[in-house]
Design a protein around this motif. Structure first.
Motif, PDB file in Angstrom:
ATOM      1  N   PHE A 292       0.832  -1.198   0.000  1.00 34.18           N
ATOM      2  CA  PHE A 292       0.000   0.000   0.000  1.00 34.18           C
ATOM      3  C   PHE A 292       0.873   1.256   0.000  1.00 34.18           C
ATOM      4  N   GLY A 293       1.945   1.236   0.788  1.00 36.12           N
ATOM      5  CA  GLY A 293       2.874   2.366   0.772  1.00 36.12           C
ATOM      6  C   GLY A 293       3.479   2.587  -0.593  1.00 36.12           C
ATOM      7  N   LEU A 294       3.826   1.507  -1.268  1.00 40.60           N
ATOM      8  CA  LEU A 294       4.383   1.623  -2.621  1.00 40.60           C
ATOM      9  C   LEU A 294       3.351   2.197  -3.577  1.00 40.60           C
ATOM     10  N   LYS A 295       2.112   1.769  -3.443  1.00 40.34           N
ATOM     11  CA  LYS A 295       1.061   2.298  -4.313  1.00 40.34           C
ATOM     12  C   LYS A 295       0.908   3.808  -4.105  1.00 40.34           C
ATOM     13  N   CYS A 296       0.935   4.216  -2.853  1.00 43.37           N
ATOM     14  CA  CYS A 296       0.851   5.657  -2.572  1.00 43.37           C
ATOM     15  C   CYS A 296       2.075   6.390  -3.110  1.00 43.37           C
ATOM     16  N   LEU A 297       3.236   5.749  -2.984  1.00 41.09           N
ATOM     17  CA  LEU A 297       4.464   6.386  -3.448  1.00 41.09           C
ATOM     18  C   LEU A 297       4.462   6.597  -4.956  1.00 41.09           C
ATOM     19  N   ARG A 298       3.756   5.760  -5.666  1.00 41.69           N
ATOM     20  CA  ARG A 298       3.664   5.899  -7.118  1.00 41.69           C
ATOM     21  C   ARG A 298       2.544   6.855  -7.545  1.00 41.69           C
ATOM     22  N   SER A 299       1.828   7.386  -6.579  1.00 39.09           N
ATOM     23  CA  SER A 299       0.729   8.296  -6.887  1.00 39.09           C
ATOM     24  C   SER A 299       1.284   9.620  -7.417  1.00 39.09           C
ATOM     25  N   PRO A 300       0.538  10.304  -8.255  1.00 40.71           N
ATOM     26  CA  PRO A 300       0.992  11.616  -8.737  1.00 40.71           C
ATOM     27  C   PRO A 300       0.793  12.731  -7.711  1.00 40.71           C
ATOM     28  N   TYR A 301       0.199  12.426  -6.572  1.00 39.02           N
ATOM     29  CA  TYR A 301      -0.111  13.451  -5.592  1.00 39.02           C
ATOM     30  C   TYR A 301       0.897  13.384  -4.448  1.00 39.02           C
ATOM     31  N   LEU A 302       1.518  14.542  -4.150  1.00 39.14           N
ATOM     32  CA  LEU A 302       2.612  14.582  -3.179  1.00 39.14           C
ATOM     33  C   LEU A 302       2.178  14.101  -1.810  1.00 39.14           C
ATOM     34  N   GLY A 303       1.009  14.525  -1.355  1.00 39.14           N
ATOM     35  CA  GLY A 303       0.558  14.110  -0.024  1.00 39.14           C
ATOM     36  C   GLY A 303       0.499  12.602   0.120  1.00 39.14           C
ATOM     37  N   LYS A 304      -0.007  11.932  -0.911  1.00 38.23           N
ATOM     38  CA  LYS A 304      -0.082  10.467  -0.873  1.00 38.23           C
ATOM     39  C   LYS A 304       1.310   9.850  -0.951  1.00 38.23           C
ATOM     40  N   ARG A 305       2.184  10.469  -1.743  1.00 41.39           N
ATOM     41  CA  ARG A 305       3.545   9.928  -1.854  1.00 41.39           C
ATOM     42  C   ARG A 305       4.268   9.992  -0.501  1.00 41.39           C
ATOM     43  N   LEU A 306       4.103  11.104   0.192  1.00 41.32           N
ATOM     44  CA  LEU A 306       4.734  11.227   1.500  1.00 41.32           C
ATOM     45  C   LEU A 306       4.143  10.233   2.492  1.00 41.32           C
ATOM     46  N   ALA A 307       2.817  10.064   2.434  1.00 36.64           N
ATOM     47  CA  ALA A 307       2.181   9.102   3.327  1.00 36.64           C
ATOM     48  C   ALA A 307       2.651   7.681   3.031  1.00 36.64           C
ATOM     49  N   GLY A 308       2.792   7.352   1.751  1.00 40.87           N
ATOM     50  CA  GLY A 308       3.272   6.021   1.385  1.00 40.87           C
ATOM     51  C   GLY A 308       4.687   5.777   1.863  1.00 40.87           C
ATOM     52  N   LEU A 309       5.545   6.782   1.728  1.00 40.57           N
ATOM     53  CA  LEU A 309       6.917   6.632   2.202  1.00 40.57           C
ATOM     54  C   LEU A 309       6.947   6.444   3.719  1.00 40.57           C
ATOM     55  N   ALA A 310       6.080   7.139   4.408  1.00 41.69           N
ATOM     56  CA  ALA A 310       6.014   6.973   5.866  1.00 41.69           C
ATOM     57  C   ALA A 310       5.583   5.556   6.247  1.00 41.69           C
ATOM     58  N   GLU A 311       4.650   4.976   5.479  1.00 37.93           N
ATOM     59  CA  GLU A 311       4.223   3.594   5.751  1.00 37.93           C
ATOM     60  C   GLU A 311       5.400   2.630   5.599  1.00 37.93           C
ATOM     61  N   ILE A 312       6.151   2.802   4.548  1.00 33.55           N
ATOM     62  CA  ILE A 312       7.295   1.908   4.298  1.00 33.55           C
ATOM     63  C   ILE A 312       8.341   2.069   5.405  1.00 33.55           C
ATOM     64  N   LYS A 313       8.614   3.289   5.796  1.00 27.54           N
ATOM     65  CA  LYS A 313       9.603   3.527   6.845  1.00 27.54           C
ATOM     66  C   LYS A 313       9.161   2.918   8.166  1.00 27.54           C
ATOM     67  N   GLU A 314       7.878   2.985   8.450  1.00 26.34           N
ATOM     68  CA  GLU A 314       7.383   2.418   9.708  1.00 26.34           C
ATOM     69  C   GLU A 314       7.623   0.912   9.764  1.00 26.34           C
ATOM     70  N   ILE A 315       7.380   0.230   8.658  1.00 29.05           N
ATOM     71  CA  ILE A 315       7.645  -1.218   8.616  1.00 29.05           C
ATOM     72  C   ILE A 315       9.136  -1.482   8.777  1.00 29.05           C
ATOM     73  N   ILE A 316       9.958  -0.675   8.123  1.00 31.72           N
ATOM     74  CA  ILE A 316      11.410  -0.861   8.203  1.00 31.72           C
ATOM     75  C   ILE A 316      11.895  -0.654   9.634  1.00 31.72           C
ATOM     76  N   HIS A 317      11.389   0.382  10.294  1.00 32.81           N
ATOM     77  CA  HIS A 317      11.806   0.628  11.676  1.00 32.81           C
ATOM     78  C   HIS A 317      11.414  -0.529  12.591  1.00 32.81           C
ATOM     79  N   GLY A 318      10.197  -1.023  12.432  1.00 34.81           N
ATOM     80  CA  GLY A 318       9.778  -2.163  13.242  1.00 34.81           C
ATOM     81  C   GLY A 318      10.616  -3.392  12.976  1.00 34.81           C
TER      82      GLY A 318
END
Length: 916
Positions: A292-318
């Motif tokens: 889902f984070g990757l899907k958001c990251l591929r979105s053309p909208y910056l807000g969604k891209r930032l949210a997607g990157l945050a999702e991926i980082k959260e999994i990585i941190h855990g």
């Protein structure tokens, strides 16, 4: 039109009549419940449910009833307590009717009924608690003890659940809340759960995430009561459906989707899979968040891209946190295993090294294959997404290329550092990735480039040696004239972190690279094409790094480079300043472990190998010759800069002479400095810098030798006679040398430190303990010239005070009659000077410029002589030991033979007469 109008009127009439009837029924229900008459309320509610089930009400009214009145009435029944057995049975029947109505509505896509269904399927309602007292017989419920339910590897793919009407789907209970269990089974037997799944799987229209979460509420409510195999089936199917809904959204749907709704439905799915105890539940949940984070990251909208990157980082941190904990456990087990094998009771043998797990250090760069081959020590696997799986996912999805590719954005770059460091730490960041990150700075807006610079600086701690060399080569390829503040910051940060990196620390000291340290020094040179501000910034960073303990082996090389600059006369200030900073890193001789490690030894070695002091004086004279032209104002920037640079040179001279052990300033070198900066001074401030330096050096032990100080006092200073333009700084230096030289010649007694403390306002007029023990003092003639001829009034009066103080401190015990002769000579000197000045005034040429100047000079001499006599007479004698007694004036005591003064009194009328 007539028929249409009549049809509309008939429909409105039906709607009105139905509404009135429903209002009447719910009003009756409300009144009955308030009167604690449950029976009538149930009868009225059953009528409403029948009308809804028979579809006799208009659809609009149907929806309105389901949304509000039906919910209110149902909740009121569920809150009933202490019902009789027949009333409880009636409530159970009407609740089951509502559940069947719910199934019917769901199949007709009238989903508002789900709110009512979910409330009925909530097990903590007060109505269900009556079963604890045996209010309703539970009967013989299936205890769900089949062997297939006890298996822990069920994934729900081949499980057959009872069809509606073929059996119960709930687990057995211990006699409590059996009414609630019956409601769950009743809903299933009516096909409720299957109807919900059908709506979830609907393709046209596909349910939104909010609606999907609404559809999942009944599953979430009953998850603890379902049989294991049934729950596994539902949870698996729900997970698959939700994954499709989440990942199947279009960009526009994703844009409109609230991020909270996604997390809400994912939490519901996680709760279902966790209750079902599906082995890969956590892994699939994390993978879904990543996708889902990757899907958001591929979105053309910056807000969604930032949210997607945050999702991926959260999994990585855990994942990283869990990995660290497991590695700590592995280290503990591996460290303890040899001890147990050797029978040492948990302590390793002193001569046996424990195995080390290199967790948290970057590995050799490699792709997914290297990671999969076990570059990290494997800890016992758990049912969570491990490091290798996350890294493989990052590589497969080409996340680095996605962030730093064509659609790069500064906000994404600023937040990507954690992902890159995670990949580098585990050897998954390839050379191609590093090259891509660097190349992303080219042709982009400066904000993007600056953000990438920050990422590179942070990443340098985890990069491998070849990757660090690659970055260094890219930086060195930048033309010097293109360096700005941000590039210098990049170079400084990269050098610092590269030097601290694990890759560099593993290399022996003699083989280490220094990653752009010399480039910073090059940028700091005067020959650099950069403006002064950037050169100073480069110098500051160079000094910070060279004086850092990690670069201690480079200090010798930089000292040699500084001496080369001094010899060549280029970038001298940078060289001198850096030399001082490096020398300050060495301890003084008293604290050094070895003499060769002391600052004094290093200074002496520099002078021996590079002729440092001689080169310094040569360069100083050459710089003095490049002073600004006389046309420049003395308070202008050119002269301020010139004087500041001279001061910095003397600061260096003072430092090396003070801290050296064998290095000394020679008499010839002092003459060169005196001639350059005093006799040939371009302005008075140049001479003052020299005077202040010599005064300070004379007060420090070992800064200048006694021979140099004597030469300065007896040979150099007389060249300034008649001292008419001696400045305040020059006089302070003269007065100190006067005292020190006369003390050294045993003509003045007193502690050297006490004598040096005379550097206060008033000079020698500020009292301290000393005595004059010789009839003639060294330099006394110069002191008289200063007192009588100095154009600076403050300097002249300080010299007057000094002369008086000296003559009042004559030692009668040591000098005897010479003391009185000395005082008489003092008065004679003053009278002779007065007579000479009077004669000069009488012979001057009035009206000429020379005559006016001469008159001012002689008037100044007369005033100074009078000041000398006045202060001499008024000077109090030595303070009495008893502080209560006032000091006596010198005129109240006898000093030698009686002095006869003849006075002639002349007036108008009386005759002229003489007094003796």
């Amino acid at each position: 039109k007539s028929r249409t109008a009549s049809s509309r009127a008939a429909a409105e009439t039906i709607m009105s009549e139905a509404r009135e009837e429903v209002v009447r029924l719910f009003s009756a229900i409300d009144q009955s419940l308030k009167a604690d008459e449950t029976g009538p309320a149930i009868v009225h509610l059953r009528q409403v449910v029948e009308r809804l089930s028979q579809r006799t009400l208009p659809e609009e009214l149907h929806c309105q009833i389901v949304k509000q009145p039906l919910v209110k009435a149902t909740v009121a029944l569920l809150r009933c307590r202490d019902l009789e057995e027949d009333e409880s049975a009636m409530v159970s029947e009407v609740l089951e009717d509502i559940l069947r109505l719910g199934v019917q509505d769901v199949r007709d896509r009238k989903l508002d009924i789900i709110d009512v269904v979910s409330r009925i399927l909530t097990d903590n309602m007060p109505f269900y608690q009556v079963d604890a007292r045996g209010g309703i017989d539970g009967g013989d419920l299936d205890t769900d003890e089949s062997t297939e339910d006890s298996q822990s590897d069920l994934d729900g793919s081949d499980v057959e659940i009872p069809a509606p009407g073929d059996g119960e789907i709930t687990s057995g209970f211990d006699g409590r809340r059996t009414a609630y269990v019956r409601k769950v089974n009743a809903f299933h037997e009516a096909g409720g759960f299957n109807a919900l799944m059908e709506q979830l799987r609907a393709a046209d229209p596909r349910p939104s995430l909010v609606m999907a979460r609404f559809l999942l509420r009944p599953f979430h409510k009953v998850r603890a009561q379902l049989k294991k195999r049934v729950l596994v089936h539902f949870a698996t199917e729900v997970r698959d459906v939700v994954e499709g809904l989440v990942l199947g959204m279009t960009d526009e749907e994703l844009k409109q989707q609230d991020h909270k709704a996604v997390h809400d439905i994912l939490r519901v799915v996680e709760a279902l899979t966790a209750a079902a105890d599906i082995p890969d539940a956590v892994i699939r949940a994390d993978q879904l968040v990543l996708d889902f984070g990757l899907k958001c990251l591929r979105s053309p909208y910056l807000g969604k891209r930032l949210a997607g990157l945050a999702e991926i980082k959260e999994i990585i941190h855990g994942c990283a946190r869990k990995h660290e904990m497991q590695m700590a456990m592995v280290q503990g087990m591996e460290a303890g295993a040899p001890s147990m094998a050797n029978g040492v009771g948990g302590h390793a043998h002193p001569n046996q090294a424990s195995p080390v797990v290199l967790t948290g250090t970057p590995m050799d760069v490699g792709a997914a294959g290297d990671v999969a081959q076990g570059a990290v020590v494997q800890a016992p696997r758990d049912n969570w997404l491990d490091v290798h799986a996350v890294i493989q996912w990052l590589l497969d999805r080409r996340l680095v290329e996605l962030i730093f590719g064509e659609n790069i954005h500064v906000q994404l770059v600023k937040r990507a550092g954690d992902i890159l460091r995670f990949m580098a730490l585990h050897g998954a960041l390839t050379d191609e990735h590093v090259a891509l990150i660097w190349d992303a700075t080219q042709g982009k807006h400066e904000s993007v480039s600056h953000a990438i610079y920050s990422v590179i600086v942070e990443l340098a701690l985890q990069l491998s040696a070849p990757q660090l060399a690659m970055i260094e080569a890219r930086i060195r390829a930048i033309p010097l004239e293109d360096f700005d503040k941000h590039l210098i910051l990049l170079l400084r940060g990269f050098s610092h972190n590269a030097l601290s990196s694990h890759a560099n620390q593993q290399v022996p000291m003699e083989e280490r690279r220094w990653y752009g340290l010399d480039l910073l020094w090059t940028l700091a040179q005067d020959s650099s094409p950069l403006p002064l501000e950037l050169r100073q910034l480069a110098y500051t960073y160079t000094a910070d790094l060279v004086t850092w303990q990690a670069c201690h082996t480079q200090r010798g090389a930089f000292l040699d480079a500084c001496m080369a600059n001094l010899r060549a006369g280029t970038s001298v200030i940078q060289a001198l300043s850096l030399t001082i900073k490096i020398l300050l890193t060495f301890p003084p001789l008293a604290k050094a472990r070895k003499k060769t490690e002391s600052v004094s030894h290093v200074i002496d070695s520099l002078d021996e190998r590079h002729d440092m002091l001689a080169n310094f004086i040569t360069e100083l004279c050459a710089f003095h010759g490049r002073a600004p032209p006389p046309s420049e104002p003395l308070d202008g920037p050119a002269w301020r800069s010139h004087l500041g640079l001279i001061q910095e040179r003397f600061d260096f001279l003072d430092f090396v002479l003070t801290n050296a052990s064998t290095l000394e300033l020679s008499v010839d070198q002092l003459d060169v400095l005196f001639s350059c900066l005093v006799l040939n001074a371009r302005c008075a401030d140049e001479a003052d810098i020299f005077f202040r330096w010599l005064e300070g050096a004379s007060q420090q032990e070992g800064a200048v030798s006694a021979d140099v100080r004597q030469h300065a006092f007896q040979r150099a200073l007389p060249k300034l006679a008649p001292f008419e333009r001696l400045s305040s700084a020059g006089y302070s230096m003269f007065e100190l040398l006067f005292l020190l030289e006369n003390r050294r010649a045993s003509r003045i007694t007193g502690d050297r430190i006490t004598l040096m403390e005379r550097a206060k306002p008033g000079g020698l007029s500020a009292g301290f303990d000393f005595e004059v023990v010789a009839p003639q003092l060294l330099g006394e003639d110069m002191l008289w010239q200063i007192a009588l001829r100095s154009e600076d009034e403050a300097v002249g009066m300080r010299a007057v005070a000094c002369l008086n103080r000296l003559h009042h401190r004559l030692s009668a015990e040591r000098l005897g009659a010479d003391a009185e002769a000395k005082r008489a000579g003092y008065v004679t000197m003053c009278v002779d000077a007065l007579s000479e000045a009077a004669r000069a005034l009488g012979s001057r040429h009035e009206g000429s410029a020379v005559g006016e100047a001469s008159a001012r000079t002689e008037n100044r001499r007369i005033l100074r002589c009078l000041a000398l006599l006045h202060s001499f007479v008024d000077e109090p004698a030595t303070a009495h030991a008893d502080a209560s007694k006032l000091p006596r004036r010198h005129g109240t005591c006898m000093r030698g033979p009686r002095l006869h003064i003849g006075v002639q009194v002349i007036s108008g009328n009386p005759p002229r007469h003489d007094l003796d």
